[in-house]
Enzyme design. Structure first.
Site, PDB file in Angstrom:
ATOM      1  N   TRP A  94       0.736  -0.991  -0.041  1.00  0.00           N
ATOM      2  CA  TRP A  94      -0.043   0.051  -0.143  1.00  0.00           C
ATOM      3  C   TRP A  94       0.900   1.603  -0.107  1.00  0.00           C
ATOM      4  CZ3 TRP A  94       0.669   3.678   3.556  1.00  0.00           C
ATOM      5  CH2 TRP A  94       1.212   3.555   4.673  1.00  0.00           C
ATOM      6  N   ASN A  95       2.144   1.169   0.572  1.00  0.00           N
ATOM      7  CA  ASN A  95       2.852   2.620   0.740  1.00  0.00           C
ATOM      8  C   ASN A  95       3.297   3.288  -0.466  1.00  0.00           C
ATOM      9  OD1 ASN A  95       4.809   0.538   0.738  1.00  0.00           O
ATOM     10  ND2 ASN A  95       6.086   0.940   2.300  1.00  0.00           N
TER      11      ASN A  95
ATOM     12  N   LYS B  71      -2.458  -7.734  -8.045  1.00  0.00           N
ATOM     13  CA  LYS B  71      -3.196  -7.576  -6.730  1.00  0.00           C
ATOM     14  C   LYS B  71      -2.880  -6.516  -5.906  1.00  0.00           C
ATOM     15  CE  LYS B  71      -3.009  -9.083  -2.852  1.00  0.00           C
ATOM     16  NZ  LYS B  71      -3.712  -7.846  -2.212  1.00  0.00           N
TER      17      LYS B  71
ATOM     18  N   GLY C 188       6.712  -6.711   0.160  1.00  0.00           N
ATOM     19  CA  GLY C 188       5.964  -6.575   1.422  1.00  0.00           C
ATOM     20  C   GLY C 188       6.854  -7.165   2.479  1.00  0.00           C
ATOM     21  N   SER C 189       6.120  -7.691   3.554  1.00  0.00           N
ATOM     22  CA  SER C 189       6.664  -8.270   4.884  1.00  0.00           C
ATOM     23  C   SER C 189       7.511  -9.384   4.625  1.00  0.00           C
ATOM     24  CB  SER C 189       5.767  -8.412   5.798  1.00  0.00           C
ATOM     25  OG  SER C 189       5.028  -9.478   5.653  1.00  0.00           O
TER      26      SER C 189
ATOM     27  N   GLU D  64      10.905  -8.514  -2.692  1.00  0.00           N
ATOM     28  CA  GLU D  64      11.500  -7.302  -2.187  1.00  0.00           C
ATOM     29  C   GLU D  64      10.898  -7.174  -0.721  1.00  0.00           C
ATOM     30  OE1 GLU D  64      11.747  -2.530  -2.557  1.00  0.00           O
ATOM     31  OE2 GLU D  64      10.250  -3.591  -3.737  1.00  0.00           O
TER      32      GLU D  64
ATOM     33  N   CYS E 111       9.842   0.580   3.456  1.00  0.00           N
ATOM     34  CA  CYS E 111      10.741  -0.526   3.723  1.00  0.00           C
ATOM     35  C   CYS E 111      12.182   0.075   3.787  1.00  0.00           C
ATOM     36  CB  CYS E 111      10.754  -1.367   2.639  1.00  0.00           C
ATOM     37  SG  CYS E 111      11.187  -0.954   0.907  1.00  0.00           S
TER      38      CYS E 111
ATOM     39  N   GLU F  59      10.840  -4.243  12.723  1.00  0.00           N
ATOM     40  CA  GLU F  59      10.516  -3.157  11.751  1.00  0.00           C
ATOM     41  C   GLU F  59       9.057  -2.386  12.180  1.00  0.00           C
ATOM     42  OE1 GLU F  59      10.231  -2.864   6.974  1.00  0.00           O
ATOM     43  OE2 GLU F  59       9.846  -4.686   7.909  1.00  0.00           O
TER      44      GLU F  59
END
Length: 423
Positions: A189-190, A213, A269-270, A291, A325, A422
């Protein structure tokens, strides 16, 4: 030999459709009273096989503005059933898209870039409305995101093969790079625009087709990109965007990873989710580009230029309210410069303007959702309980439900939550 060129992981991955975007009427409340110059860019349907469609089950989900909590609109709440339709469309489209020339793909990508540039201000408004980041940051992301389309429009013409010296006199070794097929893309989302253009630009330039997605919090940037891709002339099925709830994301992601019609997955993402996708892709030995998150340190030595260091830490820590990130999670300062650096950081933080990202002059917006606010609150309280000292902030901000005060903690050591987890 096939290759999927994915620059998002710093390794080289290797019919004109009719334009009839069906946009439902919506309130401008979620845009803080602002209006788009081109309202059709706010798309409230998913984009599959060159058409604007609803979920098969007919369900929708509301998308709100994290700054105000007001509803921007709705998008389809799609499931694995809808995702299969998108995969099938992308797989069919690949059979012809892979045979297009590099020049043809380059021309379409360049058109897409030009359209993003043309509608950059509307795109920035949408991005800020759904993500909460200040409008100045959204404009910066749009420029950054568009640059990937421009770059890959040129790189499409430079996907060359190789002729190598053979080990035997009666052999020739010729390497040809070919697109692998359908690329599934799961984006965060960021950076809802740049993470898509970076992935899709590479895949489309190589001759792959895409199923994207976007994150459930920020689907409108992805759908606006689809509207512009359609207008640029990407054929039906080449670029598809599916929207789904967080609850359905697990099944949707699993299908993308396990489907034999999907040749590669790109995910930002995470680390936790990345591990799951890695495992799911293993069943088909699928190409995978990840990533993932990190716990980046920011190190200041006695020899550092203080002005440069302070300016850099303000960007590294407070861009997008620290939700990136590459945000600096741990700040390590050598003793000789510590006191001076601390005071200058305090002064810089006092200049932050907290508020709705759509307001002029705002430099710090809200956190994206309630779980993120709860996580930040917990990290701060647990770190303070472990012995850290609050120099500034330390609690939710009075501006709104998802705002947190600019916070500065000192005496933080390894083992404390803020140093190890994080944000």
């Amino acid at each position: 030999m096939k290759g999927f060129f994915n620059f998002s992981t710093t390794s080289l991955l290797w019919r004109q459709s009719s334009y009839s975007n069906q946009v439902r009427a919506m309130s401008s409340a979620g845009l803080h009273g602002r209006s788009l110059q081109q309202p059709w860019l706010l798309c409230q349907q998913a984009y599959i096989n060159g058409k604007w469609v609803d979920a098969v089950a007919g369900k929708t989900m509301e998308i709100d503005n994290p700054s105000s909590g007001k509803i921007i609109g709705t998008v389809p709440a799609m499931t694995a059933t809808d995702t299969q339709v998108a995969i099938d469309a992308a797989h069919t489209a690949f059979q012809t898209w892979k045979n297009t020339t590099a020049k043809e793909r380059s021309i379409v990508l360049r058109r897409w870039f030009n359209l993003v540039e043309e509608h950059k201000e509307d795109m920035a408004l949408l991005l800020t409305a759904e993500a909460g980041k200040p409008l100045s940051e959204s404009r910066g992301e749009l420029g950054y995101g568009a640059s990937f389309l421009e770059w890959f429009a040129e790189e499409a013409k430079r996907i060359n093969g190789e002729v190598l010296q053979a080990p035997m006199p009666n052999r020739e070794m010729i390497f040809i790079r070919q697109p692998i097929g359908v690329a599934g893309m799961i984006t965060p989302w960021n950076f809802p625009t740049a993470m898509i253009t970076r992935k899709a630009g590479a895949a489309l330039a190589a001759g792959c087709t895409c199923v994207v997605k976007p994150a459930e919090d920020t689907p409108y940037s992805a759908l606006a990109l689809a509207a512009l891709a359609d207008k640029a002339g990407l054929p039906p099925g080449v670029f598809n965007v599916i929207t789904c709830t967080k609850a359905d994301a697990v099944a949707v992601g699993s299908l993308l990873c396990k489907s034999p019609k999907v040749a590669g997955i790109s995910f930002t993402g995470s680390t936790g989710v990345g591990k799951i996708l890695y495992e799911q892709c293993a069943t088909g030995v699928k190409r995978l580009g990840l990533e993932l998150g990190g716990n980046a340190p920011f190190i200041v030595f006695d020899s550092a230029d203080l002005d440069t260091a302070v300016n850099a830490i303000m960007i590294a820590k407070f861009r997008n309210a620290g939700q990136t990130c590459v945000s600096a999670n741990r700040i390590l300062v050598q003793r000789g410069i510590y006191d001076q650096f601390l005071e200058r950081v305090k002064t810089a933080m006092e200049g932050l303007v907290v508020g709705d990202g759509l307001d002029d002059g705002v430099t710090l917006g809200p956190l994206i959702n309630k779980p993120q606010l709860d996580k930040v609150s917990r990290l701060v309280s647990e770190t303070v309980a472990a012995g850290a000292r609050v120099e500034m902030g330390g609690s939710p901000h009075s501006y709104g439900d998802l705002y947190y005060q600019p916070t500065l903690l000192t005496s933080v050591v390894t083992g404390m939550p803020c140093a190890d987890i994080e944000v």
